[in-house]
Structures are given as C-alpha cells and as structure tokens.
Design a protein around this motif. Structure first.
Motif, PDB file in Angstrom:
ATOM      1  N   UNK A 189       0.841  -1.191   0.000  1.00 11.49           N
ATOM      2  CA  UNK A 189       0.000   0.000   0.000  1.00 11.49           C
ATOM      3  C   UNK A 189       0.869   1.231   0.000  1.00 11.49           C
ATOM      4  N   UNK A 190       0.395   2.262  -0.661  1.00 12.79           N
ATOM      5  CA  UNK A 190       1.112   3.526  -0.684  1.00 12.79           C
ATOM      6  C   UNK A 190       0.471   4.530   0.254  1.00 12.79           C
ATOM      7  N   UNK A 191      -0.460   4.049   1.095  1.00 13.97           N
ATOM      8  CA  UNK A 191      -1.150   4.933   2.024  1.00 13.97           C
ATOM      9  C   UNK A 191      -0.418   4.993   3.350  1.00 13.97           C
ATOM     10  N   UNK A 192      -0.961   5.722   4.285  1.00 14.27           N
ATOM     11  CA  UNK A 192      -0.310   5.913   5.582  1.00 14.27           C
ATOM     12  C   UNK A 192      -0.250   4.616   6.361  1.00 14.27           C
ATOM     13  N   UNK A 193       0.689   4.473   7.301  1.00 14.75           N
ATOM     14  CA  UNK A 193       0.818   3.247   8.090  1.00 14.75           C
ATOM     15  C   UNK A 193      -0.502   2.842   8.740  1.00 14.75           C
ATOM     16  N   UNK A 194      -0.864   1.572   8.556  1.00 11.12           N
ATOM     17  CA  UNK A 194      -2.053   1.051   9.201  1.00 11.12           C
ATOM     18  C   UNK A 194      -3.317   1.218   8.380  1.00 11.12           C
ATOM     19  N   UNK A 195      -3.253   1.972   7.256  1.00 12.24           N
ATOM     20  CA  UNK A 195      -4.451   2.210   6.458  1.00 12.24           C
ATOM     21  C   UNK A 195      -4.932   0.926   5.811  1.00 12.24           C
ATOM     22  N   UNK A 196      -6.228   0.695   5.823  1.00 13.99           N
ATOM     23  CA  UNK A 196      -6.813  -0.507   5.229  1.00 13.99           C
ATOM     24  C   UNK A 196      -8.175  -0.134   4.679  1.00 13.99           C
TER      25      UNK A 196
ATOM     26  N   UNK B 200       5.733  -9.960   4.668  1.00 12.96           N
ATOM     27  CA  UNK B 200       4.925 -10.665   5.652  1.00 12.96           C
ATOM     28  C   UNK B 200       3.503 -10.703   5.136  1.00 12.96           C
ATOM     29  N   UNK B 201       2.548 -11.010   6.008  1.00  9.61           N
ATOM     30  CA  UNK B 201       1.144 -11.010   5.622  1.00  9.61           C
ATOM     31  C   UNK B 201       0.484  -9.759   6.185  1.00  9.61           C
ATOM     32  N   UNK B 202      -0.135  -8.981   5.287  1.00 12.57           N
ATOM     33  CA  UNK B 202      -0.787  -7.752   5.697  1.00 12.57           C
ATOM     34  C   UNK B 202      -2.021  -8.017   6.533  1.00 12.57           C
ATOM     35  N   UNK B 203      -2.623  -6.958   7.033  1.00 14.99           N
ATOM     36  CA  UNK B 203      -3.805  -7.099   7.879  1.00 14.99           C
ATOM     37  C   UNK B 203      -4.990  -7.689   7.118  1.00 14.99           C
TER      38      UNK B 203
ATOM     39  N   UNK C  81       2.381  -9.013   1.793  1.00 21.56           N
ATOM     40  CA  UNK C  81       2.681  -7.587   1.737  1.00 21.56           C
ATOM     41  C   UNK C  81       4.186  -7.410   1.590  1.00 21.56           C
ATOM     42  N   UNK C  82       4.597  -6.451   0.770  1.00 19.32           N
ATOM     43  CA  UNK C  82       6.015  -6.122   0.591  1.00 19.32           C
ATOM     44  C   UNK C  82       6.200  -4.623   0.810  1.00 19.32           C
ATOM     45  N   UNK C  83       7.086  -4.268   1.725  1.00 22.54           N
ATOM     46  CA  UNK C  83       7.446  -2.865   1.942  1.00 22.54           C
ATOM     47  C   UNK C  83       8.911  -2.672   1.571  1.00 22.54           C
TER      48      UNK C  83
END
Length: 391
Positions: free
Chosen positions: A207-214, A261-264, A269-271
């Motif tokens: 995601x290119x959004x803010x940390x924790x955004x879903x 890892x695995x996103x929420x 997920x790849x950062x």
C-alpha cells in the motif's frame, strides 16, 4: 527506439575499429595499453551498453580543451557530475554535440531500467584514480571509462579523445585520473522503488497509504486505533555488511531491503526500505531507521531481504516478477517465511553479479532485539523495539 540506437552504435563501433590505436603520448603505460579495436558489447545488459556508448562519446568530446577543462573543474568539485545539466551550461561546440547523444542515452537508460519518463537525468561522470589538482587534470590527456558488466572483470576499457580504446587493470586503482561514466544509483533506486511500490500496490501486495491504512471495515477501525494510539516498530540501531564487492570502477553501493509478511488483509505484503548510507563494506552504521512497521502486518513475524542495485536492474520487470510469485502464496492461518519466495522471484539476470543479493533475515518478530546475523552471514544488524506515538 532503443534497438535502433543500439544498431547505430554498433555501426559506429565497426567504423571506428578501423582506426589505428596508439598510446597516449607520455601518459599511457603497460597497464593501459591500447587495444586493437573497440570492444564488442554483445551479451552485455542494455544499461552497460548505454554507459559504454556514452563514455566513448564523452571521450571524443574532450578533443575541445575548453570543454574538458569545464568537466575537470566540475568533477573535482563534486563526486558525481550530472552530465545533462553540465552540458546545458557550456558554450563549447563539442558539449552541444555531446548533449544530443546524451539526451537519447538518458531516454534509453530510463527505458532499460523500467523507470518511465519521470526519472529525470541519470547519467553521471566521476573521477577515479589518485588525487590530482585541477591544473594537472586539465593538462592530462583524458581517459573515459564505464563499468564493465562483470565486477570480476580483469580489465576496464577506457577511451581517449581520438576514440582509441585502452585497457586498464580492473584489480587496482589507476595511477592516473580516469573519468568514469555511470548511472546515479541513489536517484535510480529511489525512482525504481516507487515503481515497485506502485506495481505491488496495484496487485494488492502493498500500500502507498499511511501506516495502518486498510480499505476494509475492520481495517478502517484498526486505522483509527493506530492513529489515536501509535504503533510498534522494529528499528535498526546498527548495521554492517562484510562484502559489497564494489571495485574502483563502480560507485557507492545502493542497498535496499524488501520487508515481507502477511498484511492485515491476509495477503502477502512487501514494503521497500532504502538504505543509502550503506556504501562501504566492513563499516558499521548507526541509522536509527525503522525497518518494520508492525501495524501493517497480521502476524507477529516478518522477513527482510537485503538487495543492491548493481546498475542494470529493471525495476518494472522486478516488480512484475515479485508479484507473479507472491500472488501464489496464500495465508494458511499461520506465518509462512517469504524469503525463499522473494529469491525465487528474482529475474535470472540478478544472479550474474553476486552483490545483487546481499543477505536475508528470516522470521523477525516484534519482540526481536539485539544483534542478528543474516542467513548468508554477510550482513549483521542490531535491532530494537521502538514505539511511534500518535501526535
């Protein structure tokens, strides 16, 4: 477009190969004796071929002393000189002619590295060799080289202003100054990681959004919680790499990390994490840099794969390769290490040059602290837990 220019470059090389190659009077020795013909570029990467063609063109442009003096002054003042910007400030005729070639080369570099049209100018020139004064450099018959495709190459080919090719010893820093043409690695890396981020986000792998955004209802509730309370991270207190294998003809290393890892939402997920400060081997750095933002992950575990852009990386191709493999990995209700999947996804060209893969760290937990050595025993990090408080 690029193929047509490569054909023109090849025809130019064939024409030049008929020139009689002579030593640089009073400057060339056994270590940089001229070759009998310009070297072939068959089988090398597009980026290496473009750099080599640019080096030849720059060397020929030095036939005009005023332009050479301008480049010499700029190269002594800065570690890497933006060639496109420098030609724009010069009134020399040879600089103007070189700029025409350079504009085409810049477009080809961006295409070859999968960066699109927004990357800006990437080609740079720097000085290698023993320190020298500005007046001495301006009086020296210039040699211009580019890095060979193989870091283990025995020779580096450099060109003089007459178009003659000279062999330099790749194993030791040359006694005389040599201009080296290459790509601005940090600028290319920053643009390349943006390409990867966008490609993976489009596939639902980041995601290119803010940390924790879903975007899910549950995720939205989690975002509100993170925004109001803060989140836990893993921070790098110190890091060192034993072997970056960067010879004199290469610039600084461009190291970055893929944190997986695995996103929420339960998807892989790849950062991407840039590490521009890691450029000298066996040197310990103390960045205080956040490596993992745990609010982005479902499980209490993540992996980290350290990579280096050795110059010829096509970021668009890399992103597509990563997505193709990682989309096949599904959440089984328990954490699955993803390092092997990342490595398996790497295009074959990445394994032609060892530094592309630096090291990997399996199963980093939110509670992981202290010193950790990578799986390949090439990198070492000291980690700490760090809480990022809400404003």
């Amino acid at each position: 477009m690029f193929a047509e220019r490569q054909l023109r470059a090849a025809l130019t090389v064939l024409a030049l190969s008929g020139l009689t190659l002579t030593t640089l009077q009073g400057t060339a020795g056994a270590a940089d004796a001229p070759t009998t013909a310009a070297p072939a570029t068959a089988g090398t990467s597009p980026v290496v071929s473009i750099e080599e063609s640019t080096a030849r063109a720059l060397a020929r442009s030095f036939a005009e002393p005023a332009w050479h003096r301008q480049v010499a002054k700029a190269a002594l003042a800065d570690e890497e000189v933006d060639l496109l910007a420098l030609t724009a400030t010069s009134a020399a005729k040879s600089a103007e002619e070189f700029r025409t070639t350079l504009v085409e080369a810049e477009a080809d570099i961006a295409e070859a590295k999968g960066l699109g049209t927004d990357a800006g100018s990437l080609l740079r020139v720097g000085l290698a060799g023993k320190p020298v004064s500005e007046s001495a450099l301006a009086r020296t018959s210039p040699l211009v080289a580019s890095a060979p495709a193989d870091d283990d190459a025995d020779v580096v080919i450099a060109y003089d202003s007459a178009g003659n090719a000279h062999e330099l010893d790749a194993g030791k820093v040359p006694e005389r100054p040599v201009y080296v043409v290459g790509v601005d690695g940090q600028k290319a890396l920053a643009a390349g990681l943006e390409v990867i981020d966008k490609e993976l986000a489009a596939k639902g792998l980041g995601t290119l959004t803010a940390p924790g955004t879903n975007t899910t209802a549950a995720g939205a509730a989690g975002t509100a919680s993170v925004a109001s309370t803060g989140f836990w991270t893993t921070r790098i207190k110190s890091i060192s790499v034993a072997d970056l294998k960067e010879p004199w003809f290469k610039g600084n290393a461009e190291v970055f990390t893929l944190v997986t890892g695995f996103g929420t939402d339960g998807k892989v997920r790849v950062d991407t994490v840039t590490m521009p400060y890691v450029d000298v081997e066996n040197t310990t750095y103390y960045p205080g840099q956040i490596l993992v933002n745990w609010s982005n992950y479902k499980y209490n575990l993540a992996d980290a794969v350290l990579m280096e852009d050795d110059g010829d990386t096509n970021y668009s191709s890399l992103a597509k390769a990563l997505a193709a493999v990682l989309l096949t990995v599904t959440d089984q209700g328990m954490y699955i290490p993803l390092v092997d999947a990342i490595i398996d996804a790497m295009p074959a060209s990445w394994w032609t040059d060892d530094p592309d893969y630096v090291d990997s760290f399996y199963t980093l937990a939110r509670e992981t602290t202290g010193s950790r050595t990578g799986a390949s025993a090439n990198a070492r990090m000291t980690l700490e837990r760090y809480y990022v408080s809400a404003l």
